[in-house]
Design a protein around this motif. Structure first.
Motif, mmCIF file in Angstrom:
data_model
loop_
_atom_site.group_PDB
_atom_site.id
_atom_site.type_symbol
_atom_site.label_atom_id
_atom_site.label_comp_id
_atom_site.label_asym_id
_atom_site.label_seq_id
_atom_site.Cartn_x
_atom_site.Cartn_y
_atom_site.Cartn_z
ATOM 1 N N ALA A 16 38.972 63.338 47.763
ATOM 2 C CA ALA A 16 40.066 63.997 48.202
ATOM 3 C C ALA A 16 41.288 63.014 48.676
ATOM 4 N N ARG A 17 41.833 62.985 49.755
ATOM 5 C CA ARG A 17 42.892 62.139 49.805
ATOM 6 C C ARG A 17 42.559 60.810 50.315
ATOM 7 N N PRO A 18 41.515 60.121 50.800
ATOM 8 C CA PRO A 18 41.274 58.798 50.885
ATOM 9 C C PRO A 18 40.958 58.258 49.311
ATOM 10 N N ALA A 19 40.624 59.083 48.389
ATOM 11 C CA ALA A 19 40.152 58.508 47.263
ATOM 12 C C ALA A 19 41.761 58.317 46.684
ATOM 13 N N ALA A 20 42.581 59.124 46.924
ATOM 14 C CA ALA A 20 43.989 58.873 46.089
ATOM 15 C C ALA A 20 44.727 57.806 46.501
ATOM 16 N N LEU A 21 44.542 57.674 48.127
ATOM 17 C CA LEU A 21 45.439 56.456 48.586
ATOM 18 C C LEU A 21 44.653 55.382 48.248
ATOM 19 N N PHE A 22 43.344 55.112 47.979
ATOM 20 C CA PHE A 22 42.723 53.948 47.613
ATOM 21 C C PHE A 22 42.921 53.606 46.005
ATOM 22 N N ALA A 23 42.779 54.783 45.286
ATOM 23 C CA ALA A 23 43.144 54.684 43.748
ATOM 24 C C ALA A 23 44.568 54.060 43.698
ATOM 25 N N GLU A 24 45.421 54.507 44.483
ATOM 26 C CA GLU A 24 46.774 54.225 44.446
ATOM 27 C C GLU A 24 47.137 52.704 44.627
ATOM 28 N N ALA A 25 46.361 52.251 45.960
ATOM 29 C CA ALA A 25 46.593 50.886 46.386
ATOM 30 C C ALA A 25 45.889 49.931 45.034
ATOM 31 N N ALA A 26 44.705 50.289 44.612
ATOM 32 C CA ALA A 26 44.163 49.643 43.599
ATOM 33 C C ALA A 26 44.955 49.299 42.455
ATOM 34 N N GLY A 27 45.515 50.519 42.052
ATOM 35 C CA GLY A 27 46.410 50.276 40.927
ATOM 36 C C GLY A 27 47.821 49.430 41.071
ATOM 37 N N ASN A 28 48.131 49.365 42.242
ATOM 38 C CA ASN A 28 49.182 48.653 42.643
ATOM 39 C C ASN A 28 48.819 46.872 42.983
ATOM 40 N N ALA A 29 47.328 46.911 42.815
ATOM 41 C CA ALA A 29 46.965 45.438 43.421
ATOM 42 C C ALA A 29 47.448 44.189 42.581
ATOM 43 N N GLY A 30 47.928 44.487 41.447
ATOM 44 C CA GLY A 30 48.226 43.370 40.584
ATOM 45 C C GLY A 30 47.053 42.864 39.688
ATOM 46 N N VAL A 31 46.068 43.273 40.016
ATOM 47 C CA VAL A 31 44.586 42.578 39.510
ATOM 48 C C VAL A 31 44.029 43.724 39.023
ATOM 49 N N ASP A 32 43.081 43.638 38.030
ATOM 50 C CA ASP A 32 42.314 44.699 37.674
ATOM 51 C C ASP A 32 40.927 44.786 38.878
ATOM 52 N N VAL A 33 40.630 45.867 39.640
ATOM 53 C CA VAL A 33 39.650 46.081 40.467
ATOM 54 C C VAL A 33 38.503 46.777 40.176
ATOM 55 N N GLY A 71 41.184 36.701 38.851
ATOM 56 C CA GLY A 71 42.691 36.127 38.486
ATOM 57 C C GLY A 71 43.439 35.979 39.986
ATOM 58 N N ASP A 72 44.738 35.570 39.765
ATOM 59 C CA ASP A 72 45.589 35.039 40.537
ATOM 60 C C ASP A 72 45.564 36.214 41.602
ATOM 61 N N GLY A 73 45.597 35.895 42.799
ATOM 62 C CA GLY A 73 45.671 37.095 43.903
ATOM 63 C C GLY A 73 44.482 37.928 44.416
ATOM 64 N N ALA A 74 43.450 37.561 43.538
ATOM 65 C CA ALA A 74 42.323 38.359 43.592
ATOM 66 C C ALA A 74 41.852 38.543 45.080
ATOM 67 N N ASP A 75 41.766 37.437 45.844
ATOM 68 C CA ASP A 75 41.231 37.450 47.062
ATOM 69 C C ASP A 75 42.003 38.232 47.931
ATOM 70 N N GLN A 76 43.433 38.149 48.158
ATOM 71 C CA GLN A 76 44.139 38.778 49.132
ATOM 72 C C GLN A 76 44.020 40.213 48.617
ATOM 73 N N ALA A 77 44.333 40.651 47.337
ATOM 74 C CA ALA A 77 43.952 42.136 46.956
ATOM 75 C C ALA A 77 42.783 42.597 47.393
ATOM 76 N N LEU A 78 41.632 42.020 47.289
ATOM 77 C CA LEU A 78 40.329 42.479 47.596
ATOM 78 C C LEU A 78 40.367 42.813 49.206
ATOM 79 N N ASP A 79 40.972 41.797 49.971
ATOM 80 C CA ASP A 79 41.047 42.006 51.414
ATOM 81 C C ASP A 79 41.537 43.068 51.889
ATOM 82 N N ALA A 80 42.845 43.301 51.114
ATOM 83 C CA ALA A 80 43.660 44.516 51.469
ATOM 84 C C ALA A 80 42.884 45.720 51.452
ATOM 85 N N LEU A 81 41.888 45.831 50.150
ATOM 86 C CA LEU A 81 41.492 47.142 49.779
ATOM 87 C C LEU A 81 40.255 47.266 50.817
ATOM 88 N N VAL A 82 39.640 46.200 50.970
ATOM 89 C CA VAL A 82 38.417 46.449 52.032
ATOM 90 C C VAL A 82 38.944 47.249 53.267
#
Lengths: 92, 561
Positions: A16-33, A71-82
């Motif tokens: 539901a909502r948590p999945a939507a919020l997470f998918a959207e954030a992952a899509g905007n992460a700039g790297v494939d997660v 890729g570039d920025g992977a670490d920061q992106a992963l931290d934010a998603l965690v």
């Protein structure tokens, strides 16, 4: 490849909502997660930006998942998603 | 002027312009190939552009929505450009399928996968199909499925409306509902009455009216007229004046000679109940508890249920609230309770019968009801839906007794229950006629089917006879046990008079109909109502039963009902 583990904090799991919020954030992460349940092989990991994939993953509250990105920025992106996964998004 | 006769299901006379509900998106032919000269790369690019456009449109709508509606729109928007859906389609395009067919098949397989996962995921399967249809519409350059958006109010015309359509209907934008299909018990009819919108169903040919056509809709007579003349304009004006008079209910249902017929409301939850109390309802004759369960992937806890029930009880302190236990199945499936693969769900495990296959849910519901009753001041009665035999009634009564519920009862929807009402009422304290299902089962006619609309009316003399037999059964039982009506029939003022004449003790309806029913009921004496009941029973057809009774009730025409 950088990877992180995270414990699902939302009461309804990654639905539901948590999945939507997470998918959207992952899509905007700039790297494939990718996302997989802990213990599952990396080559079976799913696209973290796909809400449909997240729904089929079926992660419940308390389940541990692995996020991977390269890729570039992977670490920061992963931290934010965690951080996002470890927040109870149903409470907001 | 052109006239389209149909079946009037919710009164009101208005003039407005037509907006057609877009036709459902047809399935692209199996095996449809890419058009000559179109490369798979072009087709994939078009598909991605269409999916982005659908995403943006849904996202835009989400920005204006609130609460659950917003969350659903946001999730659906993400599905529109989901990699699982789009990559699946792109693979098929690479093999030569057209982009429309490819997204169609990809949507099918994703939806099937979700469906097989069950629970919450299964509920989202239909969202994927909705997104798929929107992408195909975008690729074809036709209007997206769903209720059209417009800045000015309009008359919504459709082949038929599904529950999902009616859920998104904005009563401030829609003046009236008109469908070419559907029957008097269809979702269109039910939603129209609950929103107080004039509505006509089964009006053949209206779906051909071009957008923007000016029409006159008479929801009582059941007619639609294009290019209305001055006499119709004044009829619409006159309705606008009387409509305000029909908005007030004094709070006591009675015949002209003082025979009391309490007028109760059908509600689905606390908000409904508060609105019904404001409209003067003398209690609740049907509290549909499944609304607390719908959209759920698992059973709510006893405490959660008790809180939902208490919110309804609290709107009617000291008054009667008749609660119907969970009525899942057929048109109201619940993933944790019903089997969606039954070949014949209306005749399947639904209503009380789900206790055979999933015991425990009903016991816990009764526990929650008893808990909520203790914390409130309402007079709580509890009835089971889909009871067929006295044996089932006895078992339900003992389950209620075990839970500490004082007044158990049954719904009479299955013809066998009407025929054996005396034996059933020996086991329980009251009966309530659910005329929608009773009609569907007595006439063997699916209530959602437009072609069967003429069969599917509670004016059918056979249905009225079953109502009469239930009342006779109660009299034969000897303890004056109440027999109410809580189906849509009670909301039809003419039929309400007939039901009163047949000996029905209470009428429960959508709260918006209370004032109209009360206004008509107080113009007849009990003896006159009994005469009209006899007249209706003697009619050879439903059409004549209705026409004969209406002819004897000139007040209907005066009030535009």
């Amino acid at each position: 490849m950088p990877e992180r583990i995270a414990t699902i904090a939302s009461r309804s799991g990654l639905h539901a909502r948590p999945a939507a919020l997470f998918a959207e954030a992952a899509g905007n992460a700039g790297v494939d997660v990718t996302i997989s349940m802990q213990g599952e092989p990396a080559d079976e990991a799913l696209d973290a930006a796909s809400i449909l994939s997240l729904m089929t993953l079926g992660a419940a509250k308390g389940d541990v998942v692995v996020l991977r990105a390269d890729g570039d920025g992977a670490d920061q992106a992963l931290d934010a998603l965690v951080t996002l996964l470890e927040t109870d998004l149903d409470a907001e | 002027m052109q006239n389209f006769p149909g079946v009037g299901v919710s009164p009101g006379r208005i003039i407005g312009t037509v907006r057609q509900m877009p036709k459902p998106i047809s399935e692209p032919p199996a095996g449809e190939q890419l058009a000559a000269g179109v490369t798979p790369e072009d087709a994939t690019a078009a598909l991605k552009a269409a999916s982005q456009a659908v995403h943006d449109e849904l996202k835009g709508r989400a920005a204006h929505a609130t609460g659950d509606g917003k969350a659903v729109l946001e999730a659906t928007a993400l599905m529109a450009k989901d990699t699982m859906l789009i990559k699946g389609a792109a693979k098929l395009v690479a093999r030569g399928l057209s982009s429309e067919r490819a997204i169609w098949e990809s949507g099918s397989s994703v939806s099937e996968m979700l469906h097989n996962l069950g629970g919450y995921m299964a509920e989202r399967a239909t969202d994927v199909l909705d997104v798929r249809a929107r992408i195909v519409a975008e690729l074809r350059g036709v209007a997206a499925p769903g209720i059209p958006t417009s800045t000015t109010p309009f008359v919504l015309v459709a082949e038929d409306l599904a529950p999902a359509d009616t859920a998104t209907l904005d009563p401030n934008k829609v003046l009236a509902l008109v469908t070419a299909g559907g029957g008097p018990q269809s979702h269109t009819a039910i939603i129209a009455r609950s929103l107080g919108l004039p509505a006509v169903v089964a009006a053949v040919g209206v779906d051909e009216l071009p957008d923007g056509t000016e029409v006159y809709v008479d929801g009582a007579a059941g007619t639609i007229t294009s290019e209305p003349d001055d006499s119709l304009r004044s009829a619409a004006d006159a309705w606008a004046a009387t409509a305000s008079l029909l908005a007030e209910f004094s709070g006591t249902g009675t015949t002209a000679d003082g025979h009391l017929v309490p007028l109760l409301a059908n509600v689905g939850g606390g908000k409904d109940a508060e609105a019904a109390a404001k409209l003067g309802a003398q209690g609740v004759g049907l509290f549909r508890t499944e609304f607390c369960f719908l959209e759920r992937d698992s059973e709510p806890s006893v405490e959660e249920q008790a809180a939902a029930y208490k919110s309804v009880f609290d709107a009617f302190p000291g008054k009667k609230v008749v609660l119907r236990t969970l009525d899942a199945g057929a048109d109201k499936p619940l993933p944790f309770l019903t089997d969606s693969t039954e070949p014949n769900p209306a005749l399947g495990v639904r209503g009380y019968r789900t206790d055979f296959t999933t015991p425990g849910v009903l016991d816990r519901q009764l526990e929650a009801i008893a808990l909520a009753e203790k914390q409130s001041e309402a007079d709580v009665w509890v009835m089971a839906p889909m009871i067929s035999t006295a044996e089932e009634a006895a078992r339900f009564a003992s389950m209620c007794a075990d839970a500490g519920i004082k007044t158990p009862g049954v719904m009479v929807e299955v013809p066998s229950a009407a025929l054996t009402a005396e034996a059933i009422l020996r086991e329980v304290g009251f009966a309530s006629l659910g005329t929608n299902d009773l009609t569907q089962y007595a006439m063997a006619a699916d209530r959602q089917l437009g072609p069967l609309a003429a069969l599917n009316t509670p004016w059918q003399p056979a249905v009225l006879r079953l109502v009469g037999l239930t009342v006779e059964g109660s009299r034969a039982e000897g303890h004056n046990k109440p027999v109410g009506v809580c189906g849509e029939a009670a909301a039809d003022p003419a039929l309400a008079v007939v039901l009163t004449g047949l000996g029905v003790t209470t009428l429960s309806m959508t709260a918006r109909s209370l004032a109209a029913v009360a206004a008509v009921l107080k113009t007849v004496t009990l003896a006159e109502a009994q005469q009209l009941a006899k007249l209706a029973l003697s009619a050879p057809s439903a059409t004549e039963a209705r026409a004969w009774v209406r002819e004897k009730l000139p007040v209907l025409n005066e009030l535009g009902l």
